[in-house]
Motif scaffolding. Structure first.
Motif, PDB file in Angstrom:
ATOM      1  N   ALA A   1      43.131  43.295 -55.398  1.00 23.53           N
ATOM      2  CA  ALA A   1      42.133  42.241 -55.259  1.00 23.53           C
ATOM      3  C   ALA A   1      40.716  42.785 -55.122  1.00 23.53           C
ATOM      4  CB  ALA A   1      42.463  41.358 -54.054  1.00 23.53           C
ATOM      5  N   ASP A   2      40.570  44.113 -55.012  1.00 25.77           N
ATOM      6  CA  ASP A   2      39.240  44.700 -54.910  1.00 25.77           C
ATOM      7  C   ASP A   2      38.442  44.443 -56.184  1.00 25.77           C
ATOM      8  OD1 ASP A   2      39.740  45.604 -52.399  1.00 25.77           O
ATOM      9  OD2 ASP A   2      39.984  47.720 -52.939  1.00 25.77           O
ATOM     10  N   PRO A   3      37.121  44.401 -56.076  1.00 28.60           N
ATOM     11  CA  PRO A   3      36.298  44.102 -57.260  1.00 28.60           C
ATOM     12  C   PRO A   3      36.487  45.079 -58.417  1.00 28.60           C
ATOM     13  CG  PRO A   3      34.988  43.938 -55.257  1.00 28.60           C
ATOM     14  CD  PRO A   3      36.310  44.531 -54.856  1.00 28.60           C
ATOM     15  N   GLU A   4      36.659  46.363 -58.101  1.00 30.26           N
ATOM     16  CA  GLU A   4      36.709  47.364 -59.180  1.00 30.26           C
ATOM     17  C   GLU A   4      37.904  47.181 -60.109  1.00 30.26           C
ATOM     18  OE1 GLU A   4      34.189  48.792 -55.891  1.00 30.26           O
ATOM     19  OE2 GLU A   4      36.235  48.003 -55.990  1.00 30.26           O
ATOM     20  N   PRO A   5      39.148  47.107 -59.602  1.00 30.73           N
ATOM     21  CA  PRO A   5      40.262  46.887 -60.529  1.00 30.73           C
ATOM     22  C   PRO A   5      40.208  45.514 -61.195  1.00 30.73           C
ATOM     23  CG  PRO A   5      41.045  46.857 -58.257  1.00 30.73           C
ATOM     24  CD  PRO A   5      39.640  47.356 -58.230  1.00 30.73           C
ATOM     25  N   GLN A   6      39.674  44.525 -60.511  1.00 31.97           N
ATOM     26  CA  GLN A   6      39.594  43.188 -61.101  1.00 31.97           C
ATOM     27  C   GLN A   6      38.659  43.170 -62.314  1.00 31.97           C
ATOM     28  OE1 GLN A   6      40.962  40.026 -60.434  1.00 31.97           O
ATOM     29  NE2 GLN A   6      42.491  41.190 -59.280  1.00 31.97           N
ATOM     30  N   ILE A   7      37.449  43.713 -62.156  1.00 32.21           N
ATOM     31  CA  ILE A   7      36.496  43.659 -63.264  1.00 32.21           C
ATOM     32  C   ILE A   7      36.905  44.604 -64.383  1.00 32.21           C
ATOM     33  CG2 ILE A   7      34.897  45.411 -62.361  1.00 32.21           C
ATOM     34  CD1 ILE A   7      34.018  42.133 -64.227  1.00 32.21           C
ATOM     35  N   THR A   8      37.498  45.749 -64.018  1.00 31.15           N
ATOM     36  CA  THR A   8      37.951  46.686 -65.048  1.00 31.15           C
ATOM     37  C   THR A   8      39.077  46.079 -65.870  1.00 31.15           C
ATOM     38  OG1 THR A   8      37.370  48.564 -63.630  1.00 31.15           O
ATOM     39  CG2 THR A   8      38.838  49.005 -65.484  1.00 31.15           C
ATOM     40  N   ALA A   9      40.019  45.412 -65.198  1.00 30.22           N
ATOM     41  CA  ALA A   9      41.130  44.774 -65.908  1.00 30.22           C
ATOM     42  C   ALA A   9      40.628  43.680 -66.835  1.00 30.22           C
ATOM     43  CB  ALA A   9      42.128  44.202 -64.896  1.00 30.22           C
ATOM     44  N   ALA A  10      39.712  42.851 -66.350  1.00 30.55           N
ATOM     45  CA  ALA A  10      39.185  41.767 -67.179  1.00 30.55           C
ATOM     46  C   ALA A  10      38.457  42.321 -68.404  1.00 30.55           C
ATOM     47  CB  ALA A  10      38.247  40.892 -66.355  1.00 30.55           C
ATOM     48  N   ALA A  11      37.710  43.402 -68.204  1.00 25.72           N
ATOM     49  CA  ALA A  11      36.990  44.014 -69.334  1.00 25.72           C
ATOM     50  C   ALA A  11      37.959  44.595 -70.352  1.00 25.72           C
ATOM     51  CB  ALA A  11      36.041  45.088 -68.817  1.00 25.72           C
ATOM     52  N   LEU A  12      38.994  45.284 -69.883  1.00 21.62           N
ATOM     53  CA  LEU A  12      39.972  45.866 -70.805  1.00 21.62           C
ATOM     54  C   LEU A  12      40.673  44.788 -71.620  1.00 21.62           C
ATOM     55  CD1 LEU A  12      41.666  48.651 -68.648  1.00 21.62           C
ATOM     56  CD2 LEU A  12      40.160  48.978 -70.621  1.00 21.62           C
ATOM     57  N   LEU A  13      41.045  43.691 -70.976  1.00 20.96           N
ATOM     58  CA  LEU A  13      41.737  42.624 -71.712  1.00 20.96           C
ATOM     59  C   LEU A  13      40.810  41.933 -72.702  1.00 20.96           C
ATOM     60  CD1 LEU A  13      44.701  41.839 -71.652  1.00 20.96           C
ATOM     61  CD2 LEU A  13      44.018  43.277 -69.746  1.00 20.96           C
ATOM     62  N   GLY A  14      39.514  42.078 -72.489  1.00 21.59           N
ATOM     63  CA  GLY A  14      38.580  41.552 -73.479  1.00 21.59           C
ATOM     64  C   GLY A  14      38.757  42.209 -74.840  1.00 21.59           C
ATOM     65  N   LEU A  15      39.266  43.444 -74.852  1.00 19.91           N
ATOM     66  CA  LEU A  15      39.509  44.130 -76.125  1.00 19.91           C
ATOM     67  C   LEU A  15      40.573  43.404 -76.934  1.00 19.91           C
ATOM     68  CD1 LEU A  15      39.479  47.858 -74.921  1.00 19.91           C
ATOM     69  CD2 LEU A  15      37.638  46.602 -76.071  1.00 19.91           C
ATOM     70  N   TRP A  16      41.554  42.801 -76.258  1.00 21.30           N
ATOM     71  CA  TRP A  16      42.581  42.031 -76.980  1.00 21.30           C
ATOM     72  C   TRP A  16      41.970  40.799 -77.642  1.00 21.30           C
ATOM     73  CZ3 TRP A  16      44.377  45.743 -73.908  1.00 21.30           C
ATOM     74  CH2 TRP A  16      45.614  46.317 -74.215  1.00 21.30           C
TER      75      TRP A  16
END
Length: 201
Positions: A143-158
């Motif tokens: 739930a920390d900001p870093e994994p949340q924003i990184t995950a959302a950015a990575l899925l943007g590639l899909w």
């Protein structure tokens, strides 16, 4: 794989393939689950034993994406962006052999609001899966900001790959290049001085 597991795998594939063919021919809303069951010689209950919803009959491949994403991001042997690009390349290779089929699939998806909603729900699930994997490798809370924003950015590639494929189903090289342009934006970051504006210069 045991004989029973192999039979279950074959039945699942038959149901999904039959449903996809019928949906493409008649539209998603023009086919009932009972018709898919009848075409496969099974009961409607059997179909729902394999697929929880009608939408899952068409988008069952997304389940495999969730598993692959979890495994790829859990490995510390490569950076998260590179792990994501490897998965996207594998998916693109699978689509590239049937550009007309992918075009028709995209049209079907865009024409059915329930399919788009299901896809969006799955994307949210992918973000959660990615955040958990990234948090585990960093030793932090998902739930920390870093994994949340990184995950959302990575899925943007899909999403970039999906949109690019929808526009250019017969040009995988351009699709791949566009995904990598998007990945470069992630590597650079969204800093005002070095982000998208710099990439456009």
């Amino acid at each position: 794989m045991s004989l029973r597991e192999e039979k279950k795998r074959q039945m699942r594939q038959q149901l999904s393939d039959t449903a996809t063919r019928m949906f493409v021919e008649r539209g998603f809303d023009g086919v009932r689950v009972a018709e898919v069951a009848r075409a496969c010689g099974v009961s409607e209950k059997t179909v729902f034993n394999y697929f929880p919803t009608k939408e899952a009959l068409l988008l069952d491949r997304l389940e495999g994406t969730a598993t692959a994403l979890r495994e790829a991001l859990a490995s510390t042997g490569q950076a998260p962006i590179e792990a994501a690009l490897r998965l996207l390349d594998a998916e693109l290779d699978g689509f590239a052999g049937d550009p007309e089929g992918y075009r028709r699939f995209g049209e079907l998806l865009e024409a059915a609001p329930s399919l788009r909603a299901y896809r969006n729900d799955m994307m949210d699930r992918f973000v959660a899966v990615a955040a958990e994997a990234l948090a585990a490798r960093a030793g932090v809370d998902p739930a920390d900001p870093e994994p949340q924003i990184t995950a959302a950015a990575l899925l943007g590639l899909w999403r970039v790959q999906y949109e690019s494929l929808r526009r250019r189903p017969g040009d995988p090289a351009t699709v791949r290049a566009e995904v990598r342009r998007a990945a470069d934006v992630l590597r650079i970051g969204l800093d005002e001085e070095s982000g998208p504006r710099a990439a456009a210069d």
